[in-house]
Design a protein around this motif. Structure first.
Motif, PDB file in Angstrom:
ATOM      1  N   ASP A  28       0.815  -1.218   0.000  1.00  0.00           N
ATOM      2  CA  ASP A  28       0.000   0.000   0.000  1.00  0.00           C
ATOM      3  C   ASP A  28       0.847   1.265   0.000  1.00  0.00           C
ATOM      4  O   ASP A  28       0.351   2.347   0.315  1.00  0.00           O
ATOM      5  N   GLU A  29       2.133   1.153  -0.386  1.00  0.00           N
ATOM      6  CA  GLU A  29       3.050   2.277  -0.305  1.00  0.00           C
ATOM      7  C   GLU A  29       3.605   2.675  -1.672  1.00  0.00           C
ATOM      8  O   GLU A  29       3.517   1.917  -2.643  1.00  0.00           O
ATOM      9  N   VAL A  30       4.191   3.879  -1.705  1.00  0.00           N
ATOM     10  CA  VAL A  30       4.861   4.382  -2.907  1.00  0.00           C
ATOM     11  C   VAL A  30       6.276   4.819  -2.540  1.00  0.00           C
ATOM     12  O   VAL A  30       6.550   5.209  -1.401  1.00  0.00           O
ATOM     13  N   LEU A  31       7.170   4.739  -3.511  1.00  0.00           N
ATOM     14  CA  LEU A  31       8.532   5.243  -3.371  1.00  0.00           C
ATOM     15  C   LEU A  31       8.671   6.456  -4.266  1.00  0.00           C
ATOM     16  O   LEU A  31       8.357   6.400  -5.464  1.00  0.00           O
ATOM     17  N   VAL A  72       5.386   1.786  -7.111  1.00  0.00           N
ATOM     18  CA  VAL A  72       4.168   1.714  -6.304  1.00  0.00           C
ATOM     19  C   VAL A  72       3.909   0.268  -5.901  1.00  0.00           C
ATOM     20  O   VAL A  72       4.267  -0.661  -6.629  1.00  0.00           O
ATOM     21  N   GLY A  73       3.307   0.080  -4.739  1.00  0.00           N
ATOM     22  CA  GLY A  73       2.905  -1.249  -4.306  1.00  0.00           C
ATOM     23  C   GLY A  73       1.709  -1.744  -5.097  1.00  0.00           C
ATOM     24  O   GLY A  73       0.990  -0.967  -5.738  1.00  0.00           O
ATOM     25  N   ARG A  74       1.461  -3.016  -5.003  1.00  0.00           N
ATOM     26  CA  ARG A  74       0.436  -3.644  -5.844  1.00  0.00           C
ATOM     27  C   ARG A  74      -0.978  -3.151  -5.537  1.00  0.00           C
ATOM     28  O   ARG A  74      -1.866  -3.248  -6.390  1.00  0.00           O
ATOM     29  N   ASN A  75      -1.197  -2.614  -4.338  1.00  0.00           N
ATOM     30  CA  ASN A  75      -2.535  -2.155  -3.977  1.00  0.00           C
ATOM     31  C   ASN A  75      -2.735  -0.650  -4.140  1.00  0.00           C
ATOM     32  O   ASN A  75      -3.780  -0.116  -3.758  1.00  0.00           O
ATOM     33  N   ALA A  98      11.744   8.854  -0.520  1.00  0.00           N
ATOM     34  CA  ALA A  98      10.848   8.735   0.621  1.00  0.00           C
ATOM     35  C   ALA A  98       9.754   7.728   0.319  1.00  0.00           C
ATOM     36  O   ALA A  98       9.332   7.568  -0.831  1.00  0.00           O
ATOM     37  N   VAL A  99       9.292   7.070   1.370  1.00  0.00           N
ATOM     38  CA  VAL A  99       8.197   6.107   1.265  1.00  0.00           C
ATOM     39  C   VAL A  99       6.968   6.701   1.938  1.00  0.00           C
ATOM     40  O   VAL A  99       7.041   7.232   3.049  1.00  0.00           O
ATOM     41  N   ALA A 100       5.827   6.610   1.245  1.00  0.00           N
ATOM     42  CA  ALA A 100       4.579   7.118   1.791  1.00  0.00           C
ATOM     43  C   ALA A 100       3.452   6.145   1.488  1.00  0.00           C
ATOM     44  O   ALA A 100       3.552   5.325   0.571  1.00  0.00           O
ATOM     45  N   LYS A 101       2.380   6.235   2.245  1.00  0.00           N
ATOM     46  CA  LYS A 101       1.180   5.484   1.928  1.00  0.00           C
ATOM     47  C   LYS A 101       0.607   5.986   0.599  1.00  0.00           C
ATOM     48  O   LYS A 101       0.622   7.191   0.329  1.00  0.00           O
ATOM     49  N   GLY A 102       0.088   5.068  -0.197  1.00  0.00           N
ATOM     50  CA  GLY A 102      -0.561   5.503  -1.433  1.00  0.00           C
ATOM     51  C   GLY A 102      -1.688   6.475  -1.173  1.00  0.00           C
ATOM     52  O   GLY A 102      -1.925   7.405  -1.960  1.00  0.00           O
ATOM     53  N   ALA A 103      -2.385   6.305  -0.054  1.00  0.00           N
ATOM     54  CA  ALA A 103      -3.491   7.200   0.297  1.00  0.00           C
ATOM     55  C   ALA A 103      -3.031   8.620   0.567  1.00  0.00           C
ATOM     56  O   ALA A 103      -3.828   9.557   0.510  1.00  0.00           O
ATOM     57  N   SER A 104      -1.743   8.810   0.848  1.00  0.00           N
ATOM     58  CA  SER A 104      -1.196  10.137   1.136  1.00  0.00           C
ATOM     59  C   SER A 104      -0.323  10.650   0.004  1.00  0.00           C
ATOM     60  O   SER A 104       0.545  11.502   0.209  1.00  0.00           O
ATOM     61  N   CYS A 105      -0.555  10.130  -1.203  1.00  0.00           N
ATOM     62  CA  CYS A 105       0.193  10.528  -2.399  1.00  0.00           C
ATOM     63  C   CYS A 105      -0.776  11.262  -3.330  1.00  0.00           C
ATOM     64  O   CYS A 105      -1.816  10.718  -3.693  1.00  0.00           O
TER      65      CYS A 105
END
Length: 333
Positions: A28-31, A72-75, A98-105
């Motif tokens: 559920d994360e992004v780089l 991006v992560g698979r979800n 930086a790594v963040a939640k996809g929901a916060s991108c």
């Protein structure tokens, strides 16, 4: 990649820049390759070990980063590799990746530079939630913004004006007054005036023809908070955002009763964790105001990544008007 690391809590100059491995991401994360980093007052609290959320050391501070998605992560459905984005973090922005939640991108408009995106993170979200959600702002009301030349304050001035408010800017020097006027303030309230307890109310009443402030946004606390309570209109709403002036105020509940006024607090990160879709709607509103020319972050100075301690010292001094930003040296567009 390089990261600014906290090994022991203390002063900003004790932090070091080190080579670290590229971080891995969860489903559920992004780089993100970081181009610009927003410097915020809470960063100083994190570095000093005085913030409410402190992860295990070593870690990188920083809550706002803008750059390009690398993976991006698979979800994750909110963004894709190659997109220009701003991400909002609890910590970790002071790094080249930086790594963040996809929901916060959040993908940013094509016309928005990375420096503006990084400067429009925490402070604009905080100002919008304080004004609209906690303050219950209604179009055409009068809004008093204390600390109006600071990060949250100047964002609040712009947003309130963009939403149709009459804006009173509480400042303590002529330079801050000028910045507030340039960003939409209709009236200046001198927070350095003698006998602030009475003079603040007198200034607000003079500016509003005796009506008082419908909404007060206060990131300062101390005597300014106490004086602002007395300047509110019937059924006015005050939102506590912070205590940058020092003393944490104590409220006499009888005063709330007598004037039918309300005082609430704002901890923005709770919204990010509990209702990320609400945060996304607010971010969309902010981008819309930006594209309409109604808000534009005032970036006082951009520092090189290596000069992070100088940027933080400027924030600590209380002399920042608007925002300061770190640049990692990547493309600025």
């Amino acid at each position: 990649m390089r990261a600014i690391l906290i090994h022991e809590h203390g002063e900003p100059e004790t932090l070091t820049i080190e080579e670290v491995a590229t971080p891995s991401i969860q489903d559920d994360e992004v780089l993100v390759e970081v181009h610009a980093i927003g410097v915020n007052y809470p960063d100083l609290l994190v570095i000093g070990g005085q913030y409410q959320i402190l992860p295990p050391r070593p870690f990188s501070p920083g809550k706002d980063a803008a750059g390009v998605v690398l993976a991006v992560g698979r979800n994750v459905s909110q963004c894709r590799p190659g997109q220009r984005v701003v991400v909002q973090l609890e910590y970790g922005a002071y790094a080249e990746q930086a790594v963040a939640k996809g929901a916060s991108c959040f993908p940013i408009p094509d016309a928005m530079p990375f420096t503006d995106a990084a400067a429009m993170g925490l402070v604009y979200q905080t100002a919008h939630f304080a004004l609209v959600e906690r303050g219950g702002y209604r179009s055409g009301e009068t809004v008093l913004v204390n600390g109006a030349a600071g990060g949250v304050g100047l964002a609040a001035v712009q947003i309130a004006k963009g939403l149709g408010a009459t804006v009173l800017a509480g400042v303590n020097n002529p330079e801050a007054a000028q910045i507030a006027r340039e960003n939409g303030a209709d009236h200046i309230i001198d927070l350095a005036a003698p006998d602030l307890r009475n003079s603040l109310r007198a200034q607000v009443h003079a500016a509003t023809k005796g009506h008082g402030a419908d909404v007060v946004l206060d990131p300062l606390g101390d005597d300014i908070f106490d004086a602002s309570l007395r300047a509110m209109t019937w059924r006015g709403r005050m939102v506590v955002i912070g205590f940058a002036a020092g003393r944490i105020p104590v409220i006499k509940a009888n005063y709330l009763l007598v004037k039918n006024i309300a005082v609430s607090g704002l901890q923005w990160s709770d919204y990010r964790e509990r209702d990320p879709e609400w945060v996304r709607r607010v971010q969309d509103d902010l981008f819309g105001l930006y594209l309409a020319g109604k808000i534009r972050p005032h970036v006082m100075q951009t520092f090189a990544f290596e000069d992070f301690a100088k940027a933080l010292a400027l924030v600590k001094s209380g002399q920042v008007q608007g925002k300061v930003v770190l640049s990692t040296g990547k493309s600025s567009t």
